[in-house]
Design a protein around this motif. Sequence first.
Motif, PDB file in Angstrom:
ATOM      1  N   HIS A  75      39.692  45.416  34.076  1.00  0.00           N
ATOM      2  CA  HIS A  75      38.702  44.343  34.175  1.00  0.00           C
ATOM      3  C   HIS A  75      39.366  43.054  34.659  1.00  0.00           C
ATOM      4  O   HIS A  75      38.843  42.362  35.541  1.00  0.00           O
ATOM      5  CB  HIS A  75      38.024  44.143  32.817  1.00  0.00           C
ATOM      6  CG  HIS A  75      37.067  43.006  32.769  1.00  0.00           C
ATOM      7  ND1 HIS A  75      35.798  43.086  33.301  1.00  0.00           N
ATOM      8  CD2 HIS A  75      37.180  41.759  32.264  1.00  0.00           C
ATOM      9  CE1 HIS A  75      35.180  41.942  33.118  1.00  0.00           C
ATOM     10  NE2 HIS A  75      35.996  41.118  32.486  1.00  0.00           N
ATOM     11  N   PHE A  76      40.516  42.713  34.090  1.00  0.00           N
ATOM     12  CA  PHE A  76      41.231  41.504  34.505  1.00  0.00           C
ATOM     13  C   PHE A  76      41.667  41.602  35.960  1.00  0.00           C
ATOM     14  O   PHE A  76      41.580  40.634  36.713  1.00  0.00           O
ATOM     15  CB  PHE A  76      42.457  41.259  33.622  1.00  0.00           C
ATOM     16  CG  PHE A  76      42.118  40.876  32.203  1.00  0.00           C
ATOM     17  CD1 PHE A  76      40.935  40.225  31.882  1.00  0.00           C
ATOM     18  CD2 PHE A  76      42.997  41.160  31.178  1.00  0.00           C
ATOM     19  CE1 PHE A  76      40.632  39.872  30.580  1.00  0.00           C
ATOM     20  CE2 PHE A  76      42.713  40.809  29.871  1.00  0.00           C
ATOM     21  CZ  PHE A  76      41.532  40.163  29.572  1.00  0.00           C
ATOM     22  N   ARG A  77      42.117  42.769  36.360  1.00  0.00           N
ATOM     23  CA  ARG A  77      42.533  42.936  37.761  1.00  0.00           C
ATOM     24  C   ARG A  77      41.357  42.791  38.713  1.00  0.00           C
ATOM     25  O   ARG A  77      41.469  42.154  39.757  1.00  0.00           O
ATOM     26  CB  ARG A  77      43.174  44.311  37.951  1.00  0.00           C
ATOM     27  CG  ARG A  77      44.565  44.400  37.413  1.00  0.00           C
ATOM     28  CD  ARG A  77      45.165  45.759  37.702  1.00  0.00           C
ATOM     29  NE  ARG A  77      46.475  45.846  37.103  1.00  0.00           N
ATOM     30  CZ  ARG A  77      46.977  46.945  36.593  1.00  0.00           C
ATOM     31  NH1 ARG A  77      46.278  48.067  36.612  1.00  0.00           N
ATOM     32  NH2 ARG A  77      48.176  46.946  36.063  1.00  0.00           N
ATOM     33  N   ARG A  78      40.235  43.415  38.362  1.00  0.00           N
ATOM     34  CA  ARG A  78      39.041  43.311  39.211  1.00  0.00           C
ATOM     35  C   ARG A  78      38.608  41.866  39.380  1.00  0.00           C
ATOM     36  O   ARG A  78      38.120  41.471  40.428  1.00  0.00           O
ATOM     37  CB  ARG A  78      37.878  44.103  38.599  1.00  0.00           C
ATOM     38  CG  ARG A  78      37.795  45.523  39.015  1.00  0.00           C
ATOM     39  CD  ARG A  78      36.452  46.156  38.655  1.00  0.00           C
ATOM     40  NE  ARG A  78      35.967  45.857  37.326  1.00  0.00           N
ATOM     41  CZ  ARG A  78      36.261  46.553  36.222  1.00  0.00           C
ATOM     42  NH1 ARG A  78      37.059  47.590  36.297  1.00  0.00           N
ATOM     43  NH2 ARG A  78      35.744  46.210  35.056  1.00  0.00           N
ATOM     44  N   ASN A  79      38.758  41.091  38.338  1.00  0.00           N
ATOM     45  CA  ASN A  79      38.332  39.696  38.375  1.00  0.00           C
ATOM     46  C   ASN A  79      39.469  38.744  38.736  1.00  0.00           C
ATOM     47  O   ASN A  79      39.303  37.538  38.624  1.00  0.00           O
ATOM     48  CB  ASN A  79      37.725  39.304  37.026  1.00  0.00           C
ATOM     49  CG  ASN A  79      36.450  40.066  36.763  1.00  0.00           C
ATOM     50  OD1 ASN A  79      35.540  40.038  37.581  1.00  0.00           O
ATOM     51  ND2 ASN A  79      36.396  40.783  35.664  1.00  0.00           N
ATOM     52  N   ARG A  80      40.601  39.313  39.148  1.00  0.00           N
ATOM     53  CA  ARG A  80      41.777  38.528  39.528  1.00  0.00           C
ATOM     54  C   ARG A  80      42.083  37.456  38.488  1.00  0.00           C
ATOM     55  O   ARG A  80      42.295  36.301  38.792  1.00  0.00           O
ATOM     56  CB  ARG A  80      41.590  37.896  40.893  1.00  0.00           C
ATOM     57  CG  ARG A  80      41.557  38.898  42.019  1.00  0.00           C
ATOM     58  CD  ARG A  80      41.254  38.243  43.331  1.00  0.00           C
ATOM     59  NE  ARG A  80      41.321  39.021  44.535  1.00  0.00           N
ATOM     60  CZ  ARG A  80      40.948  40.246  44.761  1.00  0.00           C
ATOM     61  NH1 ARG A  80      40.516  40.965  43.806  1.00  0.00           N
ATOM     62  NH2 ARG A  80      41.028  40.813  45.933  1.00  0.00           N
ATOM     63  N   ARG A  81      42.096  37.886  37.274  1.00  0.00           N
ATOM     64  CA  ARG A  81      42.307  36.968  36.168  1.00  0.00           C
ATOM     65  C   ARG A  81      43.576  37.352  35.420  1.00  0.00           C
ATOM     66  O   ARG A  81      43.773  38.517  35.085  1.00  0.00           O
ATOM     67  CB  ARG A  81      41.110  37.060  35.220  1.00  0.00           C
ATOM     68  CG  ARG A  81      41.156  36.104  34.091  1.00  0.00           C
ATOM     69  CD  ARG A  81      39.811  36.117  33.387  1.00  0.00           C
ATOM     70  NE  ARG A  81      40.040  36.001  31.967  1.00  0.00           N
ATOM     71  CZ  ARG A  81      39.210  36.393  31.046  1.00  0.00           C
ATOM     72  NH1 ARG A  81      38.069  36.961  31.395  1.00  0.00           N
ATOM     73  NH2 ARG A  81      39.483  36.246  29.783  1.00  0.00           N
ATOM     74  N   LEU A  82      44.393  36.375  35.156  1.00  0.00           N
ATOM     75  CA  LEU A  82      45.583  36.593  34.362  1.00  0.00           C
ATOM     76  C   LEU A  82      45.268  36.231  32.922  1.00  0.00           C
ATOM     77  O   LEU A  82      44.720  35.167  32.644  1.00  0.00           O
ATOM     78  CB  LEU A  82      46.749  35.732  34.868  1.00  0.00           C
ATOM     79  CG  LEU A  82      47.199  36.027  36.290  1.00  0.00           C
ATOM     80  CD1 LEU A  82      48.282  35.042  36.703  1.00  0.00           C
ATOM     81  CD2 LEU A  82      47.698  37.450  36.406  1.00  0.00           C
ATOM     82  N   GLN A  83      45.590  37.107  32.026  1.00  0.00           N
ATOM     83  CA  GLN A  83      45.303  36.878  30.619  1.00  0.00           C
ATOM     84  C   GLN A  83      46.435  37.491  29.805  1.00  0.00           C
ATOM     85  O   GLN A  83      46.715  38.674  29.932  1.00  0.00           O
ATOM     86  CB  GLN A  83      43.987  37.569  30.245  1.00  0.00           C
ATOM     87  CG  GLN A  83      43.657  37.545  28.783  1.00  0.00           C
ATOM     88  CD  GLN A  83      43.136  36.205  28.351  1.00  0.00           C
ATOM     89  OE1 GLN A  83      42.593  35.473  29.164  1.00  0.00           O
ATOM     90  NE2 GLN A  83      43.335  35.873  27.106  1.00  0.00           N
ATOM     91  N   PRO A  84      47.112  36.688  28.996  1.00  0.00           N
ATOM     92  CA  PRO A  84      48.154  37.278  28.151  1.00  0.00           C
ATOM     93  C   PRO A  84      47.517  38.208  27.126  1.00  0.00           C
ATOM     94  O   PRO A  84      46.456  37.904  26.578  1.00  0.00           O
ATOM     95  CB  PRO A  84      48.807  36.080  27.484  1.00  0.00           C
ATOM     96  CG  PRO A  84      47.775  35.010  27.531  1.00  0.00           C
ATOM     97  CD  PRO A  84      46.951  35.268  28.763  1.00  0.00           C
ATOM     98  N   ILE A  85      48.136  39.342  26.901  1.00  0.00           N
ATOM     99  CA  ILE A  85      47.653  40.283  25.898  1.00  0.00           C
ATOM    100  C   ILE A  85      48.575  40.147  24.705  1.00  0.00           C
ATOM    101  O   ILE A  85      49.685  40.654  24.692  1.00  0.00           O
ATOM    102  CB  ILE A  85      47.623  41.725  26.434  1.00  0.00           C
ATOM    103  CG1 ILE A  85      46.699  41.795  27.631  1.00  0.00           C
ATOM    104  CG2 ILE A  85      47.193  42.684  25.338  1.00  0.00           C
ATOM    105  CD1 ILE A  85      46.676  43.111  28.324  1.00  0.00           C
TER     106      ILE A  85
END
Length: 179
Positions: A88-98
């Motif tokens: 999901h993050f990749r599709r939305n080109r979003r970086l999010q720390p896990i």
Amino acid sequence: MKANEDELRRLMISGLDGNAADHATLLRHLVPLLRGFYRRRANGSEDDIEDLVQETLIAVHTRRATYDRDRVFTAWLFAVARYKMIDHFRRNRRLQPIEGLEEILIVEGFEDASDARLDIDDLLETLPAKQARMIRATRIEGFSIADAAAADGIGESDVKISVHRGLKTLMARFQGGGR
């Protein structure tokens, strides 16, 4: 009803054995678990969270044959959920720390996490002893920085540095850059 590991695992195995009612019950029980998982990690809109829940339920259904009946069900479930979140993050080109590695490996509220605990123990054994102790104290056992420092007889900044370096080393290994 809040389902526990044993009940979810029983429903999964029963569903794998062809009991459609148990499989449907399992999927219903997973909805609140997955919503909570994504709310704590995804920082997205309710629509994003619902999309992730639905994608994960579809993945659980279509990939159920990959579940090893001898393993902890929730570890498998949350691995699937984590991959869906990353996609999901990749599709939305979003970086999010896990964050919360230990929460992904050891699901809160589930008693049978022995396999995940062994995995964490194995990982921590690869680190220097102080880093492993401080990660275990602060991230797994829930001690504050001050309490961990006092228990080990070191300064709070030493605890913070040890945890940071240890987690950085583990992340590098997961990303293929470590030893």
